[in-house]
Design an enzyme around this catalytic site. Structure first.
Site, PDB file in Angstrom:
ATOM      1  N   HIS A 103      -5.838  -6.608  -1.071  1.00 27.78           N
ATOM      2  CA  HIS A 103      -4.863  -6.019  -0.869  1.00 27.78           C
ATOM      3  C   HIS A 103      -3.572  -6.398  -0.145  1.00 27.78           C
ATOM      4  O   HIS A 103      -3.782  -6.874   0.891  1.00 27.78           O
ATOM      5  CB  HIS A 103      -5.550  -4.631   0.185  1.00 27.78           C
ATOM      6  CG  HIS A 103      -4.876  -3.329   0.186  1.00 27.78           C
ATOM      7  ND1 HIS A 103      -4.496  -2.743  -0.670  1.00 27.78           N
ATOM      8  CD2 HIS A 103      -4.376  -2.647   1.177  1.00 27.78           C
ATOM      9  CE1 HIS A 103      -4.079  -1.544  -0.504  1.00 27.78           C
ATOM     10  NE2 HIS A 103      -4.014  -1.464   0.716  1.00 27.78           N
ATOM     11  N   ASP A 143      -8.837  -5.661  -5.519  1.00 29.97           N
ATOM     12  CA  ASP A 143      -8.329  -4.593  -4.473  1.00 29.97           C
ATOM     13  C   ASP A 143      -8.644  -3.325  -5.462  1.00 29.97           C
ATOM     14  O   ASP A 143      -8.059  -3.190  -6.469  1.00 29.97           O
ATOM     15  CB  ASP A 143      -6.715  -4.748  -4.522  1.00 29.97           C
ATOM     16  CG  ASP A 143      -6.151  -3.614  -3.544  1.00 29.97           C
ATOM     17  OD1 ASP A 143      -7.143  -2.832  -2.734  1.00 29.97           O
ATOM     18  OD2 ASP A 143      -4.981  -3.157  -3.609  1.00 29.97           O
ATOM     19  N   SER A 158       0.942  -1.166   0.036  1.00 34.79           N
ATOM     20  CA  SER A 158      -0.087   0.097   0.145  1.00 34.79           C
ATOM     21  C   SER A 158       0.730   1.177  -0.072  1.00 34.79           C
ATOM     22  O   SER A 158       1.792   1.462  -0.636  1.00 34.79           O
ATOM     23  CB  SER A 158      -0.954  -0.025   1.146  1.00 34.79           C
ATOM     24  OG  SER A 158      -2.130   0.755   1.145  1.00 34.79           O
TER      25      SER A 158
END
Length: 491
Positions: free
Chosen positions: A453, A428, A181
């Site tokens: 994710h 995601d 991320s």
């Protein structure tokens, strides 16, 4: 007009202002919003196989003002069980929260450490967790928060890694950086900015193209909506229609009281938007963590929780309201364990130390987002001026909307980058802002249809599907090749 909020990119996050197309404003859940979720976590400091250390870090790497040389102590975690001198260092570039949380949810590094005899290091991002340059005063004003940005964080990583290798008397060790991320963005940018320190990077679910107008602004929420539509068209339609029913309640005299009963709140609601945000967060978060196995990243959830939510919605009798169905589905996210008798929606506790992300969103992390007519959320536009005014009101600063692409580049990585793997799962929603095609022979995109994710960074389990095992196998193969090339070049 509602000011929308930032969304964790982990979670990794955004803070925008929307121009609603109807009277129910859309909202981007923020770290502040997630606080109401995270306070339900019973163990924010999990047991992890790492020892904690603290590195004396300088406040400002880029100026020589008197305050620049102020020292703060940056936390990092080490596991050296498999390591020997000269072997690789696997370094996780920390995200917008305390580092133990990320270490506990990134078992991939330890899973592969024996194969490489790697030293595994997780470095906490400045201004998060325990790495506070000004202690409890760190977030009081722009005077202190001005030292919180991605460039300072990357320099922290560079200084710490260099010093660590010297202290280990292992300066020849190759360094591979990992991140998921926002941490994935940092890992990729670290390889671009400090290629002499890190010989490669694995960036999972890193939306480095979510800036300016590189990708459509509606892509994130279109992706969330597609996840639910793929699970069940009826489920998608029910959620899409629930916002209208919620808005209708706001016009009723006893609307808040009825909503408090419907949502089984522990205390009476003071704003209908609290319920809206609660629902919104549940659906977006579940789309992000639609993992193929049981997981407890943001909340304890079953395998493929989007599908489970839709089963709940589709299982209601025909006469049930859309709002009651949406509430029941969202309850899976907040109460999968069935331990909660009521929901404390409006009172938050930031157990993972996420709230300072608002500052980053109001300065450099400007990612325009909208909700299109195809979305299951109310359609909304982006109003930069309102967003900037909200940031000025909140933090006393104005955003720099084009700074990230100026500092790190946008779509031109082929011209100056190498040895970066970008992994993305198309379930995601952040994948739409990620690198989905190979850019060059050594800037590689690994894309899975069902991935969520940074699912590849989770610890391997016996129930992992074949596609996830294959993704990790390819990642290990690439890392091995780059390490072999490093040693060959070094000799």
């Amino acid at each position: 007009m509602a000011a929308c909020k930032s969304f964790l990119l982990l979670l990794f996050t955004i803070f925008m202002a929307l121009k609603p197309a109807n009277s129910l404003p859309a909202v981007f859940p923020t770290p502040t919003h997630f606080q109401s979720l995270f306070k339900q976590a019973k163990n924010p400091k999990p047991n992890i196989p790492y020892s904690s250390h603290y590195f004396p870090q300088v406040l400002d790497h880029f100026t020589f003002q008197p305050k620049s040389s102020k020292i703060f102590y940056q936390k990092y975690l080490i596991n050296r069980h498999y390591w020997h001198q000269g072997a690789p260092l696997f370094v996780y570039t920390g995200n917008e929260g305390d580092i133990e949380w990320f270490a506990a949810n990134t078992g991939f590094l330890l899973d592969i450490a024996p194969k490489f005899q790697a030293l595994v290091v997780f470095v906490e991002h400045r201004f998060y967790g325990e790495s506070m340059p000004f202690g409890n005063e760190s977030y009081k004003s722009a005077e202190t928060l001005g030292y919180l940005n991605s460039q300072q964080a990357l320099a922290d990583f560079a200084v710490l890694i260099t010093s660590l290798k010297q202290n280990l008397s292992s300066e020849a060790s190759p360094v591979m950086v990992f991140g998921g991320s926002y941490g994935g963005m940092l890992a990729a940018w670290f390889r671009l900015k400090y290629p002499h320190i890190a010989m490669g990077a694995l960036a999972s679910s890193a939306p480095i193209l979510q800036f300016d107008d590189i990708v459509p602004w509606s892509s994130f929420y279109d992706a969330v909506s597609q996840d639910f539509k793929d699970a069940s068209l009826n489920c998608f339609e029910v959620i899409k229609g629930s916002w209208e029913e919620l808005e209708a309640l706001s016009a009723q005299r006893e609307g808040l009281a009825e909503l408090s009963r419907t949502f089984r709140t522990c205390k009476d609601l003071h704003s209908i938007y609290s319920a809206r945000d609660w629902l919104w967060t549940a659906f977006v978060s579940t789309a992000m963590v639609n993992y193929p196995t049981d997981a407890n990243f943001m909340m304890p959830l079953p395998a493929y929780p989007v599908q489970q939510m839709c089963k709940i919605i589709d299982g209601f009798p025909a006469g049930a309201t859309r709002l009651s169905r949406a509430f029941a589905a969202a309850s899976l996210y907040y109460n999968y364990s069935q331990a909660r008798k009521c929901f404390d929606i409006e009172h938050a506790a930031d157990v993972h130390g996420l709230h300072l992300w608002d500052w980053q969103v109001c300065t450099e992390m400007v990612m325009p987002m909208t909700c299109s007519n195809q979305s299951m959320f109310p359609s909304s536009g982006f109003d930069y001026q309102e967003f900037a005014e909200q940031c000025m009101k909140t933090h006393g600063v104005r955003p720099r909307p084009h700074w990230i692409t100026t500092e790190f580049g946008g779509k031109v990585l082929k011209r100056f980058g190498s040895n970066i793997v970008f992994s993305n799962g198309m379930q995601d929603p952040w994948s739409r802002g990620g690198v989905l095609k190979n850019i060059s022979a050594s800037i590689i995109a690994l894309v899975t249809e069902k991935g969520a994710h940074h699912v590849d960074f989770r610890s391997a389990t016996k129930d992992d599907p074949a596609w996830l095992k294959e993704l990790r196998r390819r990642e290990v193969e690439i890392i091995q090749r780059w390490i072999n090339e490093y040693y060959a070049d070094y000799r």
